[in-house]
Design a protein around this motif. Sequence first.
Motif, PDB file in Angstrom:
ATOM      1  N   LEU A  59      41.216  48.807  32.302  1.00 48.33           N
ATOM      2  CA  LEU A  59      40.372  47.676  32.700  1.00 48.33           C
ATOM      3  C   LEU A  59      40.920  47.006  33.959  1.00 48.33           C
ATOM      4  CD1 LEU A  59      39.714  46.174  29.164  1.00 48.33           C
ATOM      5  CD2 LEU A  59      37.955  47.080  30.700  1.00 48.33           C
ATOM      6  N   VAL A  60      42.239  46.902  34.051  1.00 49.76           N
ATOM      7  CA  VAL A  60      42.862  46.264  35.214  1.00 49.76           C
ATOM      8  C   VAL A  60      42.653  47.084  36.480  1.00 49.76           C
ATOM      9  CG1 VAL A  60      45.082  45.576  36.210  1.00 49.76           C
ATOM     10  CG2 VAL A  60      44.569  45.033  33.835  1.00 49.76           C
ATOM     11  N   VAL A  61      42.629  48.393  36.326  1.00 47.42           N
ATOM     12  CA  VAL A  61      42.496  49.284  37.488  1.00 47.42           C
ATOM     13  C   VAL A  61      41.036  49.404  37.950  1.00 47.42           C
ATOM     14  CG1 VAL A  61      42.768  51.698  38.230  1.00 47.42           C
ATOM     15  CG2 VAL A  61      44.582  50.573  36.923  1.00 47.42           C
ATOM     16  N   GLU A  62      40.106  49.093  37.091  1.00 50.25           N
ATOM     17  CA  GLU A  62      38.684  49.265  37.412  1.00 50.25           C
ATOM     18  C   GLU A  62      38.265  48.666  38.752  1.00 50.25           C
ATOM     19  OE1 GLU A  62      34.299  48.635  35.289  1.00 50.25           O
ATOM     20  OE2 GLU A  62      36.067  47.585  34.531  1.00 50.25           O
ATOM     21  N   PRO A  63      38.665  47.436  39.106  1.00 55.31           N
ATOM     22  CA  PRO A  63      38.239  46.875  40.402  1.00 55.31           C
ATOM     23  C   PRO A  63      38.695  47.680  41.606  1.00 55.31           C
ATOM     24  CG  PRO A  63      39.028  45.132  38.953  1.00 55.31           C
ATOM     25  CD  PRO A  63      39.379  46.438  38.297  1.00 55.31           C
ATOM     26  N   THR A  64      39.820  48.391  41.481  1.00 56.01           N
ATOM     27  CA  THR A  64      40.292  49.220  42.593  1.00 56.01           C
ATOM     28  C   THR A  64      39.279  50.308  42.921  1.00 56.01           C
ATOM     29  OG1 THR A  64      42.605  48.856  41.953  1.00 56.01           O
ATOM     30  CG2 THR A  64      42.148  50.727  43.404  1.00 56.01           C
ATOM     31  N   ILE A  65      38.797  50.996  41.904  1.00 56.11           N
ATOM     32  CA  ILE A  65      37.829  52.069  42.127  1.00 56.11           C
ATOM     33  C   ILE A  65      36.498  51.503  42.602  1.00 56.11           C
ATOM     34  CG2 ILE A  65      36.505  53.906  40.995  1.00 56.11           C
ATOM     35  CD1 ILE A  65      38.932  54.489  39.303  1.00 56.11           C
ATOM     36  N   GLN A  69      34.578  52.823  45.755  1.00 57.89           N
ATOM     37  CA  GLN A  69      33.373  53.574  45.384  1.00 57.89           C
ATOM     38  C   GLN A  69      32.573  52.772  44.354  1.00 57.89           C
ATOM     39  OE1 GLN A  69      34.883  57.371  43.992  1.00 57.89           O
ATOM     40  NE2 GLN A  69      35.041  58.191  46.072  1.00 57.89           N
ATOM     41  N   PRO A  70      31.771  51.826  44.802  1.00 55.62           N
ATOM     42  CA  PRO A  70      31.035  50.949  43.874  1.00 55.62           C
ATOM     43  C   PRO A  70      30.159  51.704  42.878  1.00 55.62           C
ATOM     44  CG  PRO A  70      30.935  50.110  46.118  1.00 55.62           C
ATOM     45  CD  PRO A  70      31.546  51.464  46.213  1.00 55.62           C
TER      46      PRO A  70
END
Length: 228
Positions: A59-65, A69-70
Amino acid sequence: MKVKLTEVWQKSYAELYEPRTNESTSLQDTVEEVLELFQDQDKTLGHLRHVWMALILALVVEPTIKYYQPENTIPDQTIEKMSAWSLKNIKAEINSEIPFDFDPAADVLNICSVSAKQIEEFQTLHEALNVYTDAIKTLNPKQSLEALIDILDNCLEGYAVFPGSYGRSELFNWWLLDVVPATWNLLPPSSIYALESLPNRDNIRSDQMKILQAISFRNVEHRRFEIN
């Protein structure tokens, strides 16, 4: 556990870009020592904890992707699969054997079907995607510990959460003092780590917390495990 976490928190880690001292400690060795605290005679519970921590970090890493790549659906698919698995198994009898009825290799290929050409120029994106590959692997009890160690390496020492050195100590402290105790009890952490510069930061954190709260141990009539 409390004594161990305090001991770990007081040490210095060069990998976190902290001031070097003569007593600098290996971060990887420390992470592995902390994860060993989850290992006991109840292998099923240990496995559940591995998956729970991996879900929090995914969940924490999700904003990076989503930044790079929205339209990438890998985070959504992975989190959905892990949430469904966790909900099913956390609600099961804690001492019962967890059903294992999928092919992890096939799942990884299906979910993380991103060509190398798409990500070769972005180390940050590449390592963030690795987190999701390893997150799926944690569903396999034979791979869960190794996969979780790789996730933590990409988050704490790599670029899955953010590039550069700023904030690494803060991220580590959040993991150590919030995520580890929460994982012990299969509960959400008290907060979700997110960069201050992240657009809609509060809304994202709120949505992520709702996912964890919906499937957490708090909603199951089982005992909490005291942290000694």
